[in-house]
Design a protein around this motif. Structure first.
Motif, PDB file in Angstrom:
ATOM      1  N   PRO A  27     106.462 -13.834 151.981  1.00 60.47           N
ATOM      2  CA  PRO A  27     107.640 -13.081 152.092  1.00 60.47           C
ATOM      3  C   PRO A  27     108.569 -13.012 150.753  1.00 60.47           C
ATOM      4  CG  PRO A  27     108.069 -14.824 153.301  1.00 60.47           C
ATOM      5  CD  PRO A  27     106.768 -14.964 153.139  1.00 60.47           C
ATOM      6  N   ILE A  28     109.067 -12.206 150.363  1.00 61.84           N
ATOM      7  CA  ILE A  28     109.957 -11.965 149.207  1.00 61.84           C
ATOM      8  C   ILE A  28     111.007 -13.085 149.393  1.00 61.84           C
ATOM      9  CG2 ILE A  28     111.410 -10.886 147.883  1.00 61.84           C
ATOM     10  CD1 ILE A  28     109.791  -8.460 148.233  1.00 61.84           C
ATOM     11  N   VAL A  89      98.179 -23.797 144.914  1.00 61.20           N
ATOM     12  CA  VAL A  89      98.915 -22.642 145.818  1.00 61.20           C
ATOM     13  C   VAL A  89     100.412 -22.744 145.100  1.00 61.20           C
ATOM     14  CG1 VAL A  89     100.093 -22.353 148.112  1.00 61.20           C
ATOM     15  CG2 VAL A  89      97.746 -23.617 147.875  1.00 61.20           C
ATOM     16  N   SER A  90     100.721 -21.606 144.678  1.00 60.72           N
ATOM     17  CA  SER A  90     102.092 -21.588 143.931  1.00 60.72           C
ATOM     18  C   SER A  90     103.051 -20.384 144.405  1.00 60.72           C
ATOM     19  CB  SER A  90     101.657 -20.934 142.283  1.00 60.72           C
ATOM     20  OG  SER A  90     101.068 -22.087 141.862  1.00 60.72           O
ATOM     21  N   HIS A  91     104.175 -20.588 144.116  1.00 66.39           N
ATOM     22  CA  HIS A  91     105.154 -19.472 144.689  1.00 66.39           C
ATOM     23  C   HIS A  91     105.805 -18.885 143.418  1.00 66.39           C
ATOM     24  CE1 HIS A  91     108.767 -17.658 146.430  1.00 66.39           C
ATOM     25  NE2 HIS A  91     109.610 -18.678 145.792  1.00 66.39           N
ATOM     26  N   ALA A  92     105.993 -17.854 143.481  1.00 63.60           N
ATOM     27  CA  ALA A  92     106.803 -17.282 142.140  1.00 63.60           C
ATOM     28  C   ALA A  92     108.099 -16.594 142.590  1.00 63.60           C
ATOM     29  CB  ALA A  92     105.820 -16.204 141.521  1.00 63.60           C
ATOM     30  N   ALA A  93     109.215 -17.378 142.095  1.00 61.61           N
ATOM     31  CA  ALA A  93     110.343 -16.973 142.544  1.00 61.61           C
ATOM     32  C   ALA A  93     111.033 -15.643 142.176  1.00 61.61           C
ATOM     33  CB  ALA A  93     111.354 -17.717 141.636  1.00 61.61           C
ATOM     34  N   GLY A 394     113.185 -21.767 140.401  1.00 66.43           N
ATOM     35  CA  GLY A 394     112.713 -21.606 141.731  1.00 66.43           C
ATOM     36  C   GLY A 394     111.370 -21.598 142.022  1.00 66.43           C
ATOM     37  N   ASN A 395     110.500 -21.769 141.106  1.00 65.38           N
ATOM     38  CA  ASN A 395     109.060 -21.436 141.048  1.00 65.38           C
ATOM     39  C   ASN A 395     108.523 -22.726 141.701  1.00 65.38           C
ATOM     40  OD1 ASN A 395     108.552 -19.012 139.744  1.00 65.38           O
ATOM     41  ND2 ASN A 395     109.240 -20.125 137.946  1.00 65.38           N
TER      42      ASN A 395
END
Length: 583
Positions: A27-28, A89-93, A394-395
């Motif tokens: 989710p965003i 596994v990466s989250h892009a803020a 926030g990444n």
């Protein structure tokens, strides 16, 4: 930064509901974490300090993860390095999306399903296959770093190498875990490797050959490792190995690519959990364990309940059975991921679990889209390392990286351990007349249990990033820690600290020296067959808690978490357990 490094060294003194297509974007994020000081958690404080140094220099979470991995390459060579592979596994803020990178090693193109057979047609045992050249897969870690850096790096490539180069050149005090690995598992090291990791009389290990190699790669980029003289040196090393010589070519190295893969994401209670898809079996198996348990009130049962751990063991058995049967390299075999995560299928598997009794026999199910295959054995040994990073933008990045077993194949090139990753394939390619999914094939990537994981809360904020080391126990470690945080409201640190009930098959291993071992009589009354034994566990995490990033490291290891603002989270060590495995 000198103070930070000194403190570190002193420690040794996806919004849609799950449907037919569970592979979705996260989710965003609507997270307020931007501006909060970053955090790095890993299994060695010198490597953590390297990552924090890069954060303080303005690097992204990806930059810091690369620097941390490179430093682990130096100070924890028994577990990981550029001679091995990794999953990201990466989250892009900014976009709120989760992406994954497959930097798993590949078999040489000359490999056949009988790669680990003798000339007289006899398959090698796992122990016989590990030493020497034939177990070495084309290393993927460096290509994975390069792809991640292109996607979301900020600082120059060469800058990320500087902490690791300093450590290799100037030396470092070896950790107790390193000494234990060398003493317990170093028997297969070649004379060159043994000399490389010989500790000086001052207790300091210096690796000038590795410092020179890292300096060359920093200056000339990753291609300098995969083509030219460096590639030829690696190929010559594995093909002329005294034990089990390989048939690798420079073309195998030159053609290697790290691959973006689709993540696997499912909802669990009010959360969304995202992990690595095949050739990792870790992500899907963790998700299956959790989804099969979702109908039970694990929160009410609590962490001290024998029934809760019995349910955990039963769900583990069912998930591992499917994992062993169906998961392999998706470029070579059809892996029914959608079917394995199908809600109706998982409900049917969950219905087999009873809080009062233990299944007499566990077999793989038949998820929608499943090909006809037969089970294959679990062959991974305990090794590997993990790291988690968040930056002030926030990444979030979670990476699990490995050379497979302790000190990999026992071979080194320029001070760097070469993996034994190909022994993660099933050595015997046929079972009951069927080709197994995880058989050796040229160019194929072996199945892995590595399970880097990111958890989102109901509003789309990153709640937790978590990973572990320890061969096939990784899956159970991650599932246990997630239940600890999401069901039992524990901190990530306390969830990692929990003893493990590891049940990939009929017999559950209760981790010695932990409260898990005391469950044996109560579990026996529920029909569980158990044994108490040490387990080589090691996990790291970061979580968003109390308006800031909080780090967690496994008290079974020397790991720490250090914030960009200098906060150090060093776990209280667990009581020692005799003969605990090194990794």
């Amino acid at each position: 930064m000198k103070t930070l490094i000194a403190l570190a060294a002193a420690s040794f003194a996806c919004t849609p509901a799950l449907a037919k297509a569970p592979i979705v974007k996260a989710p965003i994020a609507r997270t307020p974490t931007i501006g909060a000081p970053g955090m790095v958690s890993a299994a060695d404080p010198r490597a953590v300090a390297a990552g924090v140094e890069i954060l303080k220099a303005g690097g992204t979470a990806t930059d810091a993860a690369i620097a941390t991995m490179l430093a682990l390459n130096v100070v924890e060579p028994q577990s990981s390095g550029i001679g091995g592979g990794s999953f990201w596994v990466s989250h892009a803020a900014k976009s709120g999306t989760v992406t994954t990178i497959d930097a798993r090693e590949t078999a040489p193109h000359a490999a056949t399903p009988r790669w680990f057979y003798t000339a007289d047609g006899t398959p090698l045992t796992h122990a016989e296959a590990v030493p020497g050249g034939r177990s070495v897969g084309v290393p993927g870690a460096l290509r994975g770093m390069a792809l991640a850096h292109r996607q979301s790096g900020r600082l120059p490539w060469a800058r990320l190498f500087q902490p690791a180069i300093r450590l290799a050149r100037d030396g470092f005090k070896v950790s107790p875990r390193f000494r234990n690995s060398a003493e317990s598992f170093g028997g297969h090291l070649t004379p060159e490797a043994d000399a490389t990791f010989k500790v000086g009389a001052d207790g300091i290990l210096r690796n000038p050959a590795q410092a020179a190699l890292l300096t060359r790669i920093a200056a000339h980029g990753p291609d300098s490792f995969y083509v030219g003289p460096q590639a030829q040196k690696l190929v010559t090393t594995v093909n002329t190995a005294t034990r089990n010589p390989s048939q690798m070519t420079t073309g195998d190295l030159a053609s290697y690519e790290a691959k973006p893969r689709d993540p696997v994401c499912v909802p669990y209670r009010s959360y969304r959990i995202c992990g690595m898809g095949p050739p990792s079996s870790g992500g899907v198996t963790v998700l299956m364990i959790l989804k099969q348990l979702e109908r039970f009130d694990m929160g009410k049962l609590g962490k001290d309940s024998p029934v809760a751990w019995h349910l955990f063991a039963e769900s583990s058995r069912l998930a591992y059975a499917d994992r062993n049967l169906y998961v392999g390299d998706p470029d070579y075999v059809r892996v029914p991921i959608e079917g394995m995560l199908d809600p109706a299928y998982l409900a049917s598997r969950s219905a087999l679990i009873s809080p009062d009794t233990t299944l007499a026999k566990v077999t793989a199910g038949t998820p929608p889209g499943a090909p006809a295959r037969t089970p294959a054995p679990v062959s991974e040994v305990a090794g590997t390392t993990d790291l988690a990073v968040a930056d002030r933008d926030g990444n979030v990045v979670e990476v699990t990286t490995t050379v497979e077993g302790p000190f990999g194949s026992g071979l080194v090139v320029d001070g760097t351990v070469l993996n034994n990753e190909l022994t993660d394939f099933d050595i015997v390619p046929v079972d009951a007349g069927y080709l197994v999914a995880n058989r050796v094939e040229g160019g194929k990537r072996p199945r892995s249990s590595m399970a880097p994981t990111i958890v989102y809360d109901a509003s789309g904020k990153v709640r937790l990033a978590l990973g572990a080391a320890g061969g096939s126990t990784i899956i159970a470690q991650i599932a246990k820690a997630l239940i600890g945080v999401l069901d039992w409201n524990l901190s990530a640190e306390d969830a990692i600290r929990l003893g493990l009930v590891y049940a990939p098959g009929p017999v559950a291993t209760l981790e010695a020296g932990t409260p898990a071992a005391t469950l044996q009589p109560a579990l026996a009354k529920l029909g569980e067959r158990t044994q108490v034994a040490p387990l080589g566990l090691k996990a790291n995490a970061i979580e968003w808690r109390g308006g800031r990033w909080v780090g967690a490291a496994d008290p079974r290891s020397e790991g720490v978490a250090i914030g960009e603002d200098g906060r150090i989270a060093r776990p209280q060590p667990m009581a020692p357990v005799a003969n605990r495995p090194s990794e």
